[in-house]
Write a protein that holds these residues in place. Sequence first.
Motif, short mmCIF file in Angstrom:
data_model
loop_
_atom_site.label_atom_id
_atom_site.label_comp_id
_atom_site.label_asym_id
_atom_site.label_seq_id
_atom_site.Cartn_x
_atom_site.Cartn_y
_atom_site.Cartn_z
N GLU A 88 0.85 -1.18 0.00
CA GLU A 88 0.00 0.00 0.00
C GLU A 88 0.89 1.24 0.00
OE1 GLU A 88 -2.84 -0.38 3.19
OE2 GLU A 88 -3.91 -1.99 2.15
N ASP A 89 0.36 2.36 -0.49
CA ASP A 89 1.22 3.51 -0.77
C ASP A 89 1.78 4.22 0.46
OD1 ASP A 89 -1.09 4.79 0.08
OD2 ASP A 89 -1.57 5.64 -1.88
N HIS A 90 1.32 3.84 1.66
CA HIS A 90 1.88 4.45 2.87
C HIS A 90 3.00 3.59 3.48
CE1 HIS A 90 -0.97 1.51 4.39
NE2 HIS A 90 -0.46 1.63 5.61
N VAL A 91 3.31 2.51 2.81
CA VAL A 91 4.31 1.56 3.33
C VAL A 91 5.71 2.16 3.30
CG1 VAL A 91 5.53 -0.58 2.69
CG2 VAL A 91 3.04 -0.56 2.85
N LYS A 92 6.48 1.82 4.32
CA LYS A 92 7.90 2.14 4.35
C LYS A 92 8.68 0.86 4.66
CE LYS A 92 7.37 6.96 5.77
NZ LYS A 92 7.74 8.00 6.76
N VAL A 93 9.74 0.63 3.90
CA VAL A 93 10.55 -0.56 4.09
C VAL A 93 11.98 -0.15 4.42
CG1 VAL A 93 9.11 -1.80 2.43
CG2 VAL A 93 11.27 -0.81 1.68
N GLY A 94 12.70 -1.05 5.08
CA GLY A 94 14.09 -0.75 5.38
C GLY A 94 14.71 -1.76 6.32
N PHE A 95 16.01 -1.63 6.46
CA PHE A 95 16.78 -2.46 7.39
C PHE A 95 17.47 -1.55 8.40
CE2 PHE A 95 17.06 -5.79 3.89
CZ PHE A 95 16.26 -6.70 4.55
N PRO A 96 16.84 -1.30 9.55
CA PRO A 96 17.43 -0.42 10.55
C PRO A 96 18.41 -1.09 11.50
CG PRO A 96 15.26 -1.10 11.26
CD PRO A 96 15.48 -1.73 9.91
N GLU A 97 18.78 -2.33 11.23
CA GLU A 97 19.64 -3.08 12.16
C GLU A 97 20.95 -2.37 12.47
OE1 GLU A 97 17.02 -6.31 10.33
OE2 GLU A 97 17.93 -4.41 9.71
N ILE A 98 21.49 -1.64 11.49
CA ILE A 98 22.77 -0.97 11.68
C ILE A 98 22.73 -0.01 12.87
CG2 ILE A 98 22.25 0.94 10.10
CD1 ILE A 98 25.65 -0.88 10.46
N LYS A 99 21.54 0.53 13.15
CA LYS A 99 21.39 1.49 14.25
C LYS A 99 21.51 0.82 15.61
CE LYS A 99 18.50 4.46 11.37
NZ LYS A 99 17.17 5.10 11.17
N LEU A 100 21.41 -0.51 15.62
CA LEU A 100 21.59 -1.28 16.85
C LEU A 100 22.95 -1.96 16.90
CD1 LEU A 100 18.09 -3.03 17.06
CD2 LEU A 100 18.83 -0.97 18.26
N GLY A 101 23.78 -1.66 15.90
CA GLY A 101 25.07 -2.34 15.82
C GLY A 101 24.94 -3.75 15.31
N LEU A 102 23.88 -4.02 14.55
CA LEU A 102 23.60 -5.37 14.04
C LEU A 102 23.49 -5.35 12.52
CD1 LEU A 102 20.89 -6.36 16.69
CD2 LEU A 102 23.29 -7.07 16.66
N LEU A 103 23.19 -6.50 11.95
CA LEU A 103 22.95 -6.61 10.51
C LEU A 103 21.71 -7.47 10.28
CD1 LEU A 103 23.84 -9.71 9.58
CD2 LEU A 103 26.11 -8.77 9.69
N PRO A 104 21.10 -7.37 9.10
CA PRO A 104 19.95 -8.23 8.81
C PRO A 104 20.40 -9.69 8.76
CG PRO A 104 20.06 -6.37 7.29
CD PRO A 104 21.37 -6.41 8.02
N GLY A 105 19.96 -10.47 9.73
CA GLY A 105 20.47 -11.84 9.86
C GLY A 105 19.53 -12.92 9.44
N GLY A 106 18.44 -12.56 8.73
CA GLY A 106 17.48 -13.56 8.28
C GLY A 106 17.43 -13.65 6.77
N GLY A 107 18.56 -13.37 6.13
CA GLY A 107 18.61 -13.46 4.68
C GLY A 107 18.64 -12.11 3.98
N GLY A 108 18.53 -11.03 4.74
CA GLY A 108 18.48 -9.71 4.13
C GLY A 108 19.72 -9.33 3.35
N THR A 109 20.90 -9.68 3.87
CA THR A 109 22.14 -9.32 3.18
C THR A 109 22.33 -10.13 1.90
OG1 THR A 109 23.52 -10.93 4.37
CG2 THR A 109 23.26 -8.75 5.37
#
Length: 256
Positions: free
Chosen positions: A121-142
């Motif tokens: 839907e047009d109000h959707v926002k997507v992203g990977f904010p893990e870097i802000k926690l000192g982490l990385l996307p660990g479920g296949g995102g990278t």
Amino acid sequence: MYEVISLEKKGPIAIVTIDNPPMNPLNIQVRTELISMVRELEQDDDVVTLIIRGAGDKAFVAGADIKEFPQRLKQQQQSADQESVFEVVANTPKPTIAMLNGYTLGGGLELALACDLRVAEDHVKVGFPEIKLGLLPGGGGTQRLPKIVGPSKAKEIMFTGSQIEAEEALALGIVTEVVPKGAGMEKAELLATKISRHSLQALSRIKSCVNVGEEQPLSESLQYERQMFQELFSTEDAKEGISAFIEKRRPVFTHK
């Protein structure tokens, strides 16, 4: 049996709703129930296509449950099911559609990327904010994101942790459709209906061929494609499809 996942069936379409208010975080219970639900639907011969959505209009899945992180830090290891839920969704032989109806962040975006198609839907926002926690996307995102947007853009998205608007996500290929707010389910069901008219024998092999092609050299992928093509000729659905074409009528597939 299910407390944070619900199921609605509309003919050959199964609608799986993640209901973990207020933002549907992908906590251990959600992941566990989602794995169980998908595996259960794999065995349901009446179901051809799965739609996965989040309850409400604020979020599809707004990431993991941060409250669970301290315990995981103590354990110094990631729960095994954290990764397996994405693989279960990605590898189910039935076509899957993620209906994004709000924030789709972190593990939520990884879950969406594990699906075959994504309606937003047009109000959707997507992203990977893990870097802000000192982490990385660990479920296949990278791994999955670069295959869609290319390595440089994927790095930018993950390095910055920025949120991407629906229209930009469409331009990048992260989502396949963008519709007005409130119209997501109608579009997802329309798409699922078109898909579900076809043979699951063929649909599952198409999905398998594409998935295998992402992991293997072209020569091996082409060989696998030929194998799947030959297998289809022995199915009842292929015989029905060919007969229906010759007889100029609509085929009636039984998914056998």
